[in-house]
Design an enzyme around this catalytic site. Structure first.
Site, PDB file in Angstrom:
ATOM      1  N   GLY A  61       0.837  -1.188   0.000  1.00  0.00           N
ATOM      2  CA  GLY A  61       0.000   0.000   0.000  1.00  0.00           C
ATOM      3  C   GLY A  61       0.874   1.240   0.000  1.00  0.00           C
ATOM      4  O   GLY A  61       2.091   1.155   0.255  1.00  0.00           O
TER       5      GLY A  61
ATOM      6  N   GLN B 293       2.964  10.073   1.692  1.00  0.00           N
ATOM      7  CA  GLN B 293       4.270   9.409   1.777  1.00  0.00           C
ATOM      8  C   GLN B 293       5.191   9.807   0.624  1.00  0.00           C
ATOM      9  O   GLN B 293       6.404   9.607   0.712  1.00  0.00           O
ATOM     10  CB  GLN B 293       4.101   7.878   1.801  1.00  0.00           C
ATOM     11  CG  GLN B 293       3.435   7.372   3.069  1.00  0.00           C
ATOM     12  CD  GLN B 293       3.268   5.872   3.058  1.00  0.00           C
ATOM     13  OE1 GLN B 293       2.311   5.354   2.487  1.00  0.00           O
ATOM     14  NE2 GLN B 293       4.183   5.149   3.662  1.00  0.00           N
TER      15      GLN B 293
ATOM     16  N   CYS C 287       5.960  -0.121   7.854  1.00  0.00           N
ATOM     17  CA  CYS C 287       5.583   1.104   7.137  1.00  0.00           C
ATOM     18  C   CYS C 287       6.786   1.560   6.335  1.00  0.00           C
ATOM     19  O   CYS C 287       7.896   1.637   6.869  1.00  0.00           O
ATOM     20  CB  CYS C 287       5.158   2.183   8.132  1.00  0.00           C
ATOM     21  SG  CYS C 287       4.715   3.742   7.326  1.00  0.00           S
ATOM     22  N   LEU C 288       6.542   1.895   5.060  1.00  0.00           N
ATOM     23  CA  LEU C 288       7.651   2.323   4.201  1.00  0.00           C
ATOM     24  C   LEU C 288       8.237   3.646   4.676  1.00  0.00           C
ATOM     25  O   LEU C 288       9.356   3.990   4.310  1.00  0.00           O
ATOM     26  CB  LEU C 288       7.168   2.435   2.749  1.00  0.00           C
ATOM     27  CG  LEU C 288       6.584   1.136   2.157  1.00  0.00           C
ATOM     28  CD1 LEU C 288       6.043   1.372   0.754  1.00  0.00           C
ATOM     29  CD2 LEU C 288       7.627   0.021   2.156  1.00  0.00           C
TER      30      LEU C 288
ATOM     31  N   HIS D 192      -4.378   1.336   7.762  1.00  0.00           N
ATOM     32  CA  HIS D 192      -3.029   1.916   7.827  1.00  0.00           C
ATOM     33  C   HIS D 192      -2.908   3.104   6.851  1.00  0.00           C
ATOM     34  O   HIS D 192      -2.377   4.159   7.202  1.00  0.00           O
ATOM     35  CB  HIS D 192      -2.017   0.809   7.492  1.00  0.00           C
ATOM     36  CG  HIS D 192      -0.590   1.212   7.476  1.00  0.00           C
ATOM     37  ND1 HIS D 192       0.330   0.771   8.405  1.00  0.00           N
ATOM     38  CD2 HIS D 192       0.110   2.016   6.640  1.00  0.00           C
ATOM     39  CE1 HIS D 192       1.518   1.282   8.144  1.00  0.00           C
ATOM     40  NE2 HIS D 192       1.407   2.043   7.062  1.00  0.00           N
ATOM     41  N   GLU D 193      -3.431   2.921   5.618  1.00  0.00           N
ATOM     42  CA  GLU D 193      -3.286   3.987   4.603  1.00  0.00           C
ATOM     43  C   GLU D 193      -4.174   5.189   4.935  1.00  0.00           C
ATOM     44  O   GLU D 193      -3.761   6.335   4.759  1.00  0.00           O
ATOM     45  CB  GLU D 193      -3.620   3.447   3.200  1.00  0.00           C
ATOM     46  CG  GLU D 193      -2.765   2.275   2.726  1.00  0.00           C
ATOM     47  CD  GLU D 193      -1.270   2.468   2.897  1.00  0.00           C
ATOM     48  OE1 GLU D 193      -0.796   3.615   2.883  1.00  0.00           O
ATOM     49  OE2 GLU D 193      -0.566   1.456   3.076  1.00  0.00           O
TER      50      GLU D 193
ATOM     51  N   HIS E  14      -2.533   7.382   7.333  1.00  0.00           N
ATOM     52  CA  HIS E  14      -1.554   8.309   6.725  1.00  0.00           C
ATOM     53  C   HIS E  14      -2.240   9.613   6.289  1.00  0.00           C
ATOM     54  O   HIS E  14      -1.668  10.692   6.403  1.00  0.00           O
ATOM     55  CB  HIS E  14      -0.892   7.669   5.503  1.00  0.00           C
ATOM     56  CG  HIS E  14       0.298   6.793   5.814  1.00  0.00           C
ATOM     57  ND1 HIS E  14       1.428   7.256   6.453  1.00  0.00           N
ATOM     58  CD2 HIS E  14       0.535   5.483   5.558  1.00  0.00           C
ATOM     59  CE1 HIS E  14       2.315   6.264   6.581  1.00  0.00           C
ATOM     60  NE2 HIS E  14       1.797   5.174   6.052  1.00  0.00           N
TER      61      HIS E  14
HETATM   62  O1  K1U Z   1       1.814   2.473   3.827  1.00  0.00           O
HETATM   63  C1  K1U Z   1       2.874   1.874   3.890  1.00  0.00           C
HETATM   64  O2  K1U Z   1       3.818   2.320   4.527  1.00  0.00           O
HETATM   65  C2  K1U Z   1       3.014   0.549   3.184  1.00  0.00           C
HETATM   66  C3  K1U Z   1       2.958  -0.636   4.144  1.00  0.00           C
HETATM   67  C4  K1U Z   1       1.498  -1.061   4.290  1.00  0.00           C
HETATM   68  C5  K1U Z   1       1.163  -2.060   5.367  1.00  0.00           C
HETATM   69  C6  K1U Z   1       1.936  -3.130   5.694  1.00  0.00           C
HETATM   70  C7  K1U Z   1       1.555  -4.051   6.667  1.00  0.00           C
HETATM   71  C8  K1U Z   1       0.382  -3.878   7.321  1.00  0.00           C
HETATM   72  C9  K1U Z   1      -0.397  -2.795   7.012  1.00  0.00           C
HETATM   73  C10 K1U Z   1      -0.019  -1.889   6.036  1.00  0.00           C
HETATM   74  C11 K1U Z   1       3.802  -1.767   3.547  1.00  0.00           C
HETATM   75  O3  K1U Z   1       3.534  -2.225   2.493  1.00  0.00           O
HETATM   76  S1  K1U Z   1       5.156  -2.371   4.455  1.00  0.00           S
HETATM   77  C12 K1U Z   1       5.794  -3.694   3.440  1.00  0.00           C
HETATM   78  C13 K1U Z   1       4.973  -4.941   3.460  1.00  0.00           C
HETATM   79  O4  K1U Z   1       4.130  -5.126   4.316  1.00  0.00           O
HETATM   80  C14 K1U Z   1       5.165  -5.980   2.397  1.00  0.00           C
HETATM   81  C15 K1U Z   1       6.084  -5.829   1.395  1.00  0.00           C
HETATM   82  C16 K1U Z   1       6.245  -6.832   0.435  1.00  0.00           C
HETATM   83  C17 K1U Z   1       5.491  -7.971   0.478  1.00  0.00           C
HETATM   84  C18 K1U Z   1       4.558  -8.140   1.479  1.00  0.00           C
HETATM   85  C19 K1U Z   1       4.388  -7.141   2.437  1.00  0.00           C
HETATM   86 ZN    ZN Z   2       2.802   3.386   6.208  1.00  0.00          ZN
END
Ligand code: K1U
Ligand code: ZN
Length: 190
Positions: free
Chosen positions: A54, A59, A103-104, A145-146, A149
């Site tokens: 996401g 971001q 979270c990225l 989560h999004e 943000h």
């Molecule tokens: O919004 C963001 O920072 C993105 C975040 C979203 C998220 C992750 C986990 C739970 C809720 C919301 C991410 O994508 S972190 C990376 C991640 O979870 C992932 C990356 C590659 C494959 C599978 C998962």
């Molecule tokens: Zn995030």
């Protein structure tokens, strides 16, 4: 060819904690323009490149109520199929789950967060049509989560004070070290 186009077109950088722009409340989108469509496509590219499941517009430094989500693409054999959602609103939250999130914008932290188990998300797509999505599990967690943000909230705000303070100290040290030595160099993709 692929590597030439990737070199020529830089991806939008993801803002990282403690950038104050991550704490702003984003403004609603009033008109769907070509610029907005381009932003949505750029966000999808960033999400797949990071990689993530996401991404929210703040971001990448855009204070607008726009999110992209694809919780399935990383599963074996799955196609990329991003949801692009304008002005998303959550409602009808039911149940509670604990989910380990990342979270990225919050490097090097994963933590359990309490979220609603099932939600209804109402938004508009890029054609201006209304979309209702009933979600559960990872997709429901990712929507929450999004949308956080867009309100200037991070998953850090939903963990214990102790875990948060430890992370803030660790992150400050990391940033100090990067200022002294330069940022850590990521391994180049083949
Ligand atoms: O919004 C963001 O920072 C993105 C975040 C979203 C998220 C992750 C986990 C739970 C809720 C919301 C991410 O994508 S972190 C990376 C991640 O979870 C992932 C990356 C590659 C494959 C599978 C998962
Ligand atoms: Zn995030």
């Amino acid at each position: 060819m692929e590597s030439i186009s990737r070199l020529a077109l830089a991806l939008r950088p993801v803002l990282k904690f403690p950038d104050p722009r991550l704490r702003e409340k984003s403004r609603p989108i009033e008109t769907i323009t070509d610029e907005l469509r381009q932003l949505a496509l750029d966000m999808c590219e960033v999400m797949y490149d990071e990689p993530g499941i996401g991404l929210a517009a703040p971001q990448v430094g855009q204070s607008l109520r726009l999110i992209v989500v694809d919780t399935q693409w990383s599963e074996e054999g799955a196609e990329r199929s991003p949801l692009i959602l304008v002005n998303p609103v959550l409602s009808e939250a039911e149940g509670k789950v604990m989910w380990k999130e990342g979270c990225l914008s919050v490097p090097d932290l994963e933590a359990e967060v309490e979220r609603a188990e099932r939600i209804l998300l109402r938004a508009t797509d890029l054609e201006g049509a209304e979309v209702d999505i009933r979600a559960e599990g990872l997709q429901a967690v990712c929507f929450q989560h999004e949308v956080d943000h867009l309100e200037g909230r991070l998953f850090l705000d939903r963990i214990s004070h102790l875990k948060r303070s430890r992370y803030v100290l660790r992150r400050k040290k990391q940033l100090r070290r990067e200022q002294e030595d330069g940022p850590a160099v990521e391994a180049a993709e083949p």
